[in-house]
Each structure stands twice: as C-alpha cells, then as structure tokens.
Design a protein around this motif. Structure first.
Motif, PDB file in Angstrom:
ATOM      1  N   ARG A  46       1.154 -63.845  15.050  1.00 53.88           N
ATOM      2  CA  ARG A  46       2.112 -63.219  14.136  1.00 53.88           C
ATOM      3  C   ARG A  46       3.066 -64.289  13.632  1.00 53.88           C
ATOM      4  N   PRO A  47       3.441 -64.215  12.364  1.00 53.33           N
ATOM      5  CA  PRO A  47       2.798 -63.381  11.347  1.00 53.33           C
ATOM      6  C   PRO A  47       1.601 -64.115  10.768  1.00 53.33           C
ATOM      7  N   VAL A  48       0.715 -63.376  10.111  1.00 51.67           N
ATOM      8  CA  VAL A  48      -0.495 -63.965   9.545  1.00 51.67           C
ATOM      9  C   VAL A  48      -0.576 -63.655   8.052  1.00 51.67           C
ATOM     10  N   ALA A  49      -1.269 -64.508   7.323  1.00 52.21           N
ATOM     11  CA  ALA A  49      -1.627 -64.202   5.943  1.00 52.21           C
ATOM     12  C   ALA A  49      -2.817 -63.252   5.992  1.00 52.21           C
ATOM     13  N   VAL A  50      -2.780 -62.187   5.205  1.00 52.41           N
ATOM     14  CA  VAL A  50      -3.814 -61.156   5.255  1.00 52.41           C
ATOM     15  C   VAL A  50      -4.458 -61.024   3.881  1.00 52.41           C
ATOM     16  N   VAL A  51      -5.790 -61.041   3.864  1.00 46.65           N
ATOM     17  CA  VAL A  51      -6.556 -60.907   2.629  1.00 46.65           C
ATOM     18  C   VAL A  51      -7.453 -59.690   2.740  1.00 46.65           C
TER      19      VAL A  51
END
Length: 269
Positions: free
Chosen positions: A87-92
C-alpha cells in the motif's frame, strides 16, 4: 518477462512479475478474461514495476465465487493486497476491471495511489450495439447451447470482434477464456451493469482524490469512444484517445499503451 511467483490468495490465482522492490502495479482484467490479457505489455511494465496480475473469481485459473457484485470483487482484491502488505499501489483496470479498480478506491483509498482505466465504459448510455458474434454467444436462444461448444476459433473471433485491428490472441488466454461458465459470465455482466447504473464511474471518481488516467480506443466498438470525455468531470483527470484502436489497446497498441501508463505512474509517485 521475469515471472517469479504464482500463488492463490482469497480464491484468486495471482501472478507476480518484475522485481519485488519496484513500485507495485496491480493489473485487473475485464469480464471473462484473465491476467493473461496483459501479456503483450508485461515485458515493458515489469522492467519498471512489481506487477500483480490476478484472475478474478470464475475467470482464468480462479474458482467461482458466491457473489460477483463489483464491491465484493473489490473486497477480495483488497484482501490480497493486505496479505501482500502492499500500500498504496497504482491500479490499472481494463474494461469492467476498471469498475473493480474504482470500487477498490471507494472502499480502500489507503490502498490506491493512482488509477488507470483502459476502455472502461463510464455509464450505461455509452454502450454501443454489440458485435454480432457476441450477441449470439451471450443471448438466448443460442448462447447457452453454443457456449460449451465454443471452438478456439470461435473464442478468438469473439475477442477479435472487439478490436479495430488484427490481434494475435495467445493460446493460454484462449484456454483460460474457455474455463468461465455461461452462467458466471452472464452474472458478471449483469453485476457490472448494475454498478454503473447505480452511479456512473466519473461520478464515483469525482468524489475521490486519486490521480486518474483514462485510455480509450478512438474506434472502440463496445463503448462510444467520445464517452471517454465523461471522465473530464473528474478533477485533473487525463484522457487519452488512441486513433484506430478498438477495445483492446493492450493487444492493438501495447507499446503506446505501456508508454502512457509508465509516464503516468512515474509522475504519480
């Protein structure tokens, strides 16, 4: 591609690519697809990120789940990230995977650093009449009869019907698409429709403070391409239309899509 780990977590098949110490990037596929749908982009992305590709329940190598409601799907994804202590992550998210990504940001803003939505229809009024082969496979009276008898060629034709350019669909993706049942797929589609009918994606995201990149094919046959600009309602959102590209930018224009994605994640850290 550097695949270093495969696991099952919270009922989902999860594949990791790239160095673990790199910034995490979560990839969520669309309806009925699997983590294999990101294959053309993995070599480039894994050079810069720790990739987490998962198969949502009932898709790919993941078993079915009691519920396919979008918020429930997002809750399972959150549990995977919690287990990984990421956390936090880039989300696609691709297509309806963008709904799961959006619901994840709604439920757990602590987990989401930024969002990239690829070919994610913003609202029900943006949906176009679907390609003929998809209408036959998904609707009565022939859908339930044909589904279990689909040939590899029929599956490939169904995928290709959503593209604007010739695409090469790998064998592992075809094999994994064969695994989802007609009932599960129809349920997923209904739950996705209910999610955006309740509240559009731009409206949901406008209430959040998360950096947003939207990538849309300017020749998408599933969603009205100009509807991408509904996302202009989200403060500071960036919208990119790819000329001559349909619903599958990962296969039709992987280099450009990867470049846009990496440029965005680099500035959103």
């Amino acid at each position: 591609m550097s695949e270093y780990d495969v696991e099952h977590s919270h009922g989902m098949h999860v594949v990791h690519d790239g160095p673990r110490q790199a910034p995490p990037l979560l990839l969520i596929h669309g309806s009925g697809a699997s983590g294999a749908s990101w294959s053309p982009m993995v070599p480039e992305l894994a050079g810069h990120h720790h990739l987490i590709r998962l198969d949502l329940p009932g898709c790919g190598q993941s078993p079915p789940a009691p519920s396919y409601d979008v918020p429930d799907q997002a809750g399972r994804v959150a549990a995977v990230l919690d287990d990984l202590s990421l956390r936090p992550v880039a989300v696609v998210g691709h297509s309806s995977g963008g709904y799961v990504a959006t619901a994840l940001a709604e439920q757990r803003p602590d987990l989401v650093k930024s969002l990239v939505l690829i070919s994610t229809g913003p609202s029900p009024n943006a949906l176009l009449p679907q390609p003929f082969i998809l209408r036959v496979l998904l609707g009565p009276p022939f859908g339930p009869l044909l589904w279990s008898r689909r040939s590899d060629a029929m599956i490939r034709n169904g995928i290709s019907a959503t593209a604007a350019r010739p695409v090469n669909i790998p064998n592992d993706m075809v094999a994994e698409l064969r695994g989802i049942t007609y009932r599960a797929f129809r349920t997923v589609l209904r739950r996705n429709g209910a999610y955006i009918a309740e509240r559009s994606v731009p409206e949901r995201l406008a209430a959040l403070e998360v950096p947003l990149l939207v990538i849309f094919g300017a020749a998408d046959p599933r969603w009205e391409p100009s509807s991408a600009h509904q996302y202009d309602a989200v403060p500071d959102a960036r919208v990119e239309l790819l000329p001559g590209v349909g619903h599958l930018p990962m296969f039709e224009e992987p280099e450009t899509t990867s470049k846009l994605l990496l440029g965005f994640t680099a500035t959103s850290r």
